[in-house]
Each structure stands twice: as structure tokens, then as C-alpha cells.
Design an enzyme around this catalytic site. Structure first.
Site, mmCIF file in Angstrom:
data_model
loop_
_atom_site.group_PDB
_atom_site.id
_atom_site.type_symbol
_atom_site.label_atom_id
_atom_site.label_comp_id
_atom_site.label_asym_id
_atom_site.label_seq_id
_atom_site.Cartn_x
_atom_site.Cartn_y
_atom_site.Cartn_z
ATOM 1 N N GLN A 97 17.800 25.974 19.161
ATOM 2 C CA GLN A 97 16.549 25.261 18.115
ATOM 3 C C GLN A 97 16.710 25.526 16.561
ATOM 4 O OE1 GLN A 97 12.280 25.695 19.531
ATOM 5 N NE2 GLN A 97 13.344 26.434 21.314
ATOM 6 N N VAL A 132 4.245 26.048 36.346
ATOM 7 C CA VAL A 132 3.184 27.010 36.898
ATOM 8 C C VAL A 132 1.833 26.416 36.334
ATOM 9 C CG1 VAL A 132 2.000 29.282 36.305
ATOM 10 C CG2 VAL A 132 4.275 29.376 36.596
ATOM 11 N N CYS A 239 9.795 29.360 13.789
ATOM 12 C CA CYS A 239 10.358 29.231 12.494
ATOM 13 C C CYS A 239 9.637 28.926 11.177
ATOM 14 C CB CYS A 239 11.691 28.291 12.765
ATOM 15 S SG CYS A 239 12.773 28.277 11.292
ATOM 16 N N ASP A 390 7.763 32.940 21.409
ATOM 17 C CA ASP A 390 6.752 32.107 20.936
ATOM 18 C C ASP A 390 5.350 32.190 21.349
ATOM 19 O OD1 ASP A 390 8.860 31.253 19.272
ATOM 20 O OD2 ASP A 390 8.912 29.316 20.110
ATOM 21 N N LYS A 398 7.738 34.414 15.794
ATOM 22 C CA LYS A 398 7.689 33.359 16.601
ATOM 23 C C LYS A 398 9.191 32.719 15.911
ATOM 24 C CE LYS A 398 3.364 31.916 17.196
ATOM 25 N NZ LYS A 398 3.058 32.906 18.449
ATOM 26 N N THR A 399 10.637 33.688 16.292
ATOM 27 C CA THR A 399 11.917 33.247 15.905
ATOM 28 C C THR A 399 12.744 33.613 17.008
ATOM 29 O OG1 THR A 399 12.538 34.925 14.611
ATOM 30 C CG2 THR A 399 11.268 33.383 13.634
ATOM 31 N N CYS A 434 14.686 35.036 8.746
ATOM 32 C CA CYS A 434 14.452 33.838 8.300
ATOM 33 C C CYS A 434 15.738 33.450 7.485
ATOM 34 C CB CYS A 434 13.146 33.337 7.902
ATOM 35 S SG CYS A 434 13.126 31.698 7.079
#
Lengths: 490, 123
Positions: A97, A132, A239, A390, A398-399, A434
Site C-alpha cells: 500500500q 467472518v 498512512c 489498521d 495505522k501504517t 511516515c
């Protein structure tokens, strides 16, 4: 690819430009960043030693993206005769990503970031190709595709998050970055000046959009500039730097085409900072000023009229309220208004959330994310449920760079717990990275943790944009992920 | 050549390891005037209630149903004005109040307070 090959590839690029820096200087830079130093120390692509454990138990991992597959691989390396099942419906669930920004900037092709789920499944790990549909943590059970009940001893949640374009009035769809069934979103996003790099097709379309904007700018006359708008929503996002990276790349491409003066670039963010860490916030503000960017804080995108090319923002602020006896101060009251902004090009960072089946289940929370003890990554209520990536309710986490730290912590703690130990040995300190692309050829490598300070502690200014970090981003991080993490060793 | 690179690398890494020990942020010890219990009893309780039940009149949310981890994250968010780049916070009012309270000396360790609250609400 061995670590020396990655390093050599970077150093070869360095050798081509002795006027910028020498090999010796390049190595000095690479050794001061915690991330880059692992490249030199050999922990990047498959040399870290893992001690074997003989614990028994059925481990189920929900989600086969980068977090789920890396965890499966490392568990498989760590536990002798491990019983691991991954549940993942998407055949393209694993992707690189971080490369989506580079695809949108016209530097990489989309094919370079897409992997097949089945190729990344570690041997010996079972795969259930389904979704699920229910969690029953009180009975250690989950349901797949509304019919098959599966029990577990340990459950790892790695479902990632969804891009909730539908939450913006005028747009529709809720997808993941790799969902191929994204027609609802693509009806309005990826065409007609409306773009978003957060899903793969959207990233590829953004590069077309930037080229269209350049063509438009070349033909543009008159005093009023074309308006390029870049948004940042009110939810936590994956990100956090991406909304700005695409702005920098658009700027670079416009400048390269000689039409930067025809376009005004404006950033609209829901928050009131460029970055949670003051040092990086100041650095980004300076970068914005140097490039002639405009910015408006406290603006949250709520509506899109794609025919009229108008974006509607909720602009919010506080005003002095009544005297508060309890606080012994004046309180504040919240105020807001709608602001309409005309655009020629808009980059949308959508609101993000956990899949409802996770967020609204017993393992979810009111906030939607999966609540874990943020250092141990153990669920706050269920001791045999773990979460990373995430979907975890972890600040700033969240990376892929966060996952690279988290999956080792999670595994060490889970195994200790399976061995009956009461204290969990490993702690996640909130490290994340980042690599903020500030141009074609420059990156500010923002590394930080929950101490809210830049993590490189060497006498080297971490807020500087550097070419060497660009080389790290473009050459090293993908093999670090694709080979190192997905084999569970980096 | 390879040996030379390795030598430079090792010495650089050794230097960092050494430097990092001296400046490790996690080792900074912050001292507070009051204990978490004292802050809670003197201030928080006024709006959030003795059992975290909240106060609809003041639009203070109920916090008694939160786990330690959730409390810790909410407090972290309130103290830091959100914990994501440019996303802001959903705790705008409390963020303002918290800054005022800190100015008045009602500061505390986030983890200790979250644990105290949880234990108080679940007596």
C-alpha cells in the site's frame, strides 16, 4: 533479495551523484534512522533469529493483509507444528500500500504493488477463503460466511479498515484498498477531477487526473487560477501523511510541466495541526509556505456535487461559553457552518472505519476500532483475543511501519500467554514511521512514538527533506515489506 | 571495500546506541503535584460523577462502561488534541477544559488515572 543487494542498489544510486553525497555520508544517514539502520544491521530481510516454542493451540487469524500474513509467517517460524488458520476472502488482499502514492505520482506502475494472497500464504498455514460474519468471543467461536462455525484457542484480529466514501454526501461505496468490486465508488471517484489514492484503482486514476490537470493548466487563461483541493477527514486514517504526499507530488508534476502558477493548491484538514508532533508540524508548515500552498484547518468534507464541481465542508470552531462553576473557568461552545468550495481537481481522503461486523461486535467498541491494551496488543476484555494493524484502537498506529513493530510484540505476548505466563514480556512503544514524500527525489523521514518526539536522537535534523530518504522509500521499503515482513523475519 | 563499509556501519550504530541511552524519552520522570485519586476526587467528579455516570445536563458523557484501555486512550486523546495527523479530535470541549485544568494543577499520569477510574467505577 538479500539485504546487501538492497543496500548496494541504494549505494549505486548514490555513486551516480557524488555531487550530492558520498557513500560514506549515505551510510552515516542510513545508520541514524531506526528504520534505515535495520537495513544495515541485517534485520531487514531474513536474518533475525527466532527461538522455537512448542506451545499447542489453534490460532485463527482474521484477515490476510500485510498484518495477518506477516503474523502467520512469523508464528509459523516460531511455533513447532503450529496450527494456524487465516480467514481472508479477497484474492488480492496483500499489497504494498505505501506504493500507492508513487503510483499516483506517475513513478511506479500499479502492477508493482499488487500481490496475490495465495502466493503470500506461508506453507503449512491453512486458508479459509471466506468472510467472518459473526464473533462470539465468550464461547471462543467465529462464524464464516454465515454458516460455518469455527472455534479457536487464540484469535488474532487483522481485518484492516474500510474506506467509507459513502459517508460523504454525493458519493457512495465502502471498500478496502484492494477491493476489486469497487464500482460504486468509481462512479464518482477517479473521474471528472475527483480523485483518491487510497484504493489501488483510485491511485492509478489519480495519475491520469494529474496529467489532465496539467493539460487544463496549459490551456488555462485568465487571472483566476485553477483550484486544486486536498482533504483530510475527521477520523483516524491509515498512512496519515498520504493526504499531504499527493499534494507535494501534484505540485512537483505541475512545476515540472511549467504550469504551477496556473493552479492554486489548498489543503483542507479537519484538525488544527499539520502533524501531532510539534517539530514535524513546524517543518511541514515551512514546506507548505516554500511551495506557496494554502491551508484551512477545521474543515471536514461532508458533501460533493460532482456535476457542479463543488465540495461542501463543515467548518467548525469554538466560542467562549458561560461561566462553568465546576471548571472555575468559562466553558466553550461548538459552532459550525457549511462552506462551499469550487474545485477543478480534488483529492479526497475518505473517512475510515472498522468493518461493521468487527466494530459493532463484542470485540469492537463504541469508537468502532478493536480496543486493545496499547502496549501489549491484548484485547481489553478477552485475554485470548489479540489485534494489530489498521483495525486496532492504537494511537497513530495505522501504517505498515507500525505493524512491523506490532507483530513481533503480539506474537511474543501471545506465546507467553499460551505458556501460562501471567506477565506479558513485550511492549509496543507506539513507534511508527511516515516517509513524507515532499517532492520527486525528496522525503522527510518522520519517525516517532508515543513520547511525541522525533525518534532519531542523533545530532541530525529529522525534519529535513533528504534525497537519501527518497532512495530508502523507493528502493528499500518494498523489499523490506514484501520479503522481510511477509516471511515473518524482518 | 565491504570491510570498510561494515566498519563504518558498526561504529555508527554503536554511537547511536550509546547516544540513545542518554536521551531516552521514556526515562524522563514527570512528577505531579497531586495523585490521580486526588485529582479525580477534587475535579473530575464534579462533572463525570463519583461513579463515572456522567451528567446529561452538562452534556458530560458516561464513562463508567469503559475498559482501562479505552479510558487510557480517551485521556491520551484529550490531553494531546487527537492522536492522528490533521484528523483532529472528537473531544473538542474536554480538550479545552483539560488544558484549563492542567493550568490549575490538575495534571496526572494517564495510565494511573485510567486504572484509578476503572477501579473506582467497579468497586
Amino acid at each position: 533479495m538479500k539485504k546487501n543487494e538492497i543496500l548496494e542498489e541504494i549505494l549505486k544510486e548514490v555513486d551516480k551523484h557524488p555531487e550530492i553525497m558520498s557513500r560514506r555520508e549515505a551510510l552515516k544517514f542510513l545508520s541514524v534512522s531506526p528504520l534505515a539502520a535495520s537495513l544495515l544491521a541485517g534485520t531487514t530481510v531474513g536474518t533475525s533469529a527466532i527461538s522455537a516454542s512448542t506451545v499447542k493451540g489453534k490460532i485463527v487469524i482474521v484477515g490476510g493483509g500485510l498484518a495477518g500474513m506477516s503474523t502467520a509467517a512469523r508464528l509459523n517460524n516460531t511455533i513447532t507444528n503450529a496450527d494456524i488458520t487465516v480467514i481472508e476472502p479477497d484474492p488480492l488482499s496483500v499489497s504494498y500500500q505505501p506504493g500507492q502514492t508513487l503510483v499516483a505520482g506517475g513513478i511506479w506502475d500499479k502492477s508493482e504493488i499488487v500481490y496475490k494472497r495465495d502466493d503470500k500464504l506461508p506453507s503449512g498455514v491453512k486458508l479459509i477463503k471466506g468472510s467472518v460474519t459473526a464473533f462470539d468471543p465468550d464461547n471462543n467461536k467465529i462464524t464464516v460466511d454465515s454458516k460455518e462455525e469455527i472455534s479457536y484457542d487464540q484469535l488474532i484480529i487483522a481485518t484492516g479498515l474500510t474506506l467509507n466514501y459513502g459517508a460523504i454526501k454525493g458519493l457512495s461505496g465502502e471498500i478496502t484498498s484492494s477491493t476489486t468490486d469497487n464500482a460504486a465508488v468509481k462512479e464518482k471517484v477517479g473521474v471528472n477531477g475527483v480523485h483518491s489514492i487510497f484504493f489501488q484503482d483510485g491511485a492509478a486514476a489519480t495519475w491520469d487526473g494529474i496529467q489532465e490537470l496539467i493539460a487544463q493548466a496549459k490551456a488555462h487563461t485568465g487571472e483566476k487560477k485553477l483550484q486544486a483541493v486536498f482533504t483530510h477527514p475527521d477520523t483516524p486514517i491509515k498512512c496519515g501523511g498520504a493526504p499531504k504526499k499527493i499534494m507535494y507530488l501534484t505540485h512537483a508534476r505541475l512545476e515540472e510541466a511549467g504550469v504551477r502558477d496556473k493552479v492554486e493548491l489548498t489543503f483542507y484538514a479537519n484538525g488544527k495541526d499539520m502533524f501531532g508532533i510539534p517539530e514535524y508540524h513546524e517543518a511541514i508548515l515551512e514546506q507548505f509556505k516554500t511551495r506557496g500552498f494554502k491551508w484551512n484547518y477545521a474543515h471536514n468534507l461532508t458533501g460533493m456535487d460532482t456535476d457542479a464541481k463543488i465540495a461542501t465542508f463543515n467548518h467548525h470552531w469554538t466560542e467562549k461559553g458561560a461561566w462553568d462553576e465546576d471548571l472555575e473557568e468559562f466553558g466553550v461552545i461548538l459552532k459550525s457552518e457549511n462552506v462551499n468550495v469550487a474545485y477543478d481537481f480534488i483529492h479526497i481522503t475518505p473517512p475510515m472505519k472498522a468493518h461493521d461486523v468487527v466494530g459493532k461486535s463484542k470485540i469492537g467498541s463504541n469508537a468502532g476500532w478493536v480496543p486493545v491494551q496499547k502496549e501489549s496488543l491484548q484485547h481489553v476484555k478477552y485475554k485470548n483475543v489479540w489485534c494489530l494493524g489498521d483495525v486496532a484502537a492504537v494511537p497513530m498506529g495505522k501504517t505498515g511501519g507500525s505493524v512491523r513493530k506490532q507483530y513481533k510484540v503480539l506474537i511474543d505476548n501471545m506465546i507467553a500467554s499460551m505458556e501460562g505466563k501471567t506477565t506479558l514480556p513485550a511492549a509496543y512503544g507506539g513507534y511508527t514511521v511516515c516517509p513524507l514524500i515532499t517532492g520527486i527525489g525528496t522525503v522527510m523521514l518522520a519517525e516517532f512514538d508515543w513520547s511525541q518526539k522525533p525518534t532519531p536522537s542523533f545530532p541530525l535534523d529529522p525534519t529535513k527533506e533528504r534525497w537519501i530518504w527518497w532512495l530508502l522509500k523507493v528502493y528499500a521499503l518494498k523489499p523490506m515489506t514484501a520479503i522481510g515482513m511477509l516471511s515473518g523475519r524482518a | 571495500m565491504t570491510n570498510k563499509i561494515t566498519a563504518i556501519t558498526i561504529s555508527a550504530i554503536a554511537t547511536i546506541a550509546f547516544t540513545a541511552c542518554g536521551t531516552n524519552k521514556h526515562e524522563e520522570v514527570k512528577t505531579y503535584k497531586m495523585s490521580a485519586a486526588e485529582v479525580f476526587q477534587a475535579s473530575c467528579i464534579k462533572c463525570h460523577g463519583a461513579n463515572g455516570e456522567g451528567n446529561p445536563e452538562k452534556k458530560t458523557p458516561k464513562i463508567s462502561d469503559k475498559t482501562i484501555g479505552e479510558l487510557e486512550q480517551d485521556i491520551y486523546d484529550v490531553k494531546n488534541g487527537g492522536s492522528n495527523q490533521s484528523s483532529g479530535t472528537t473531544h473538542t470541549v474536554m480538550e479545552h477544559n483539560m488544558q484549563k485544568l492542567i493550568e490549575k494543577g490538575y495534571d496526572y499520569d494517564t495510565k494511573v488515572m485510567a486504572t484509578y477510574m476503572y477501579e473506582t467505577f467497579h468497586k
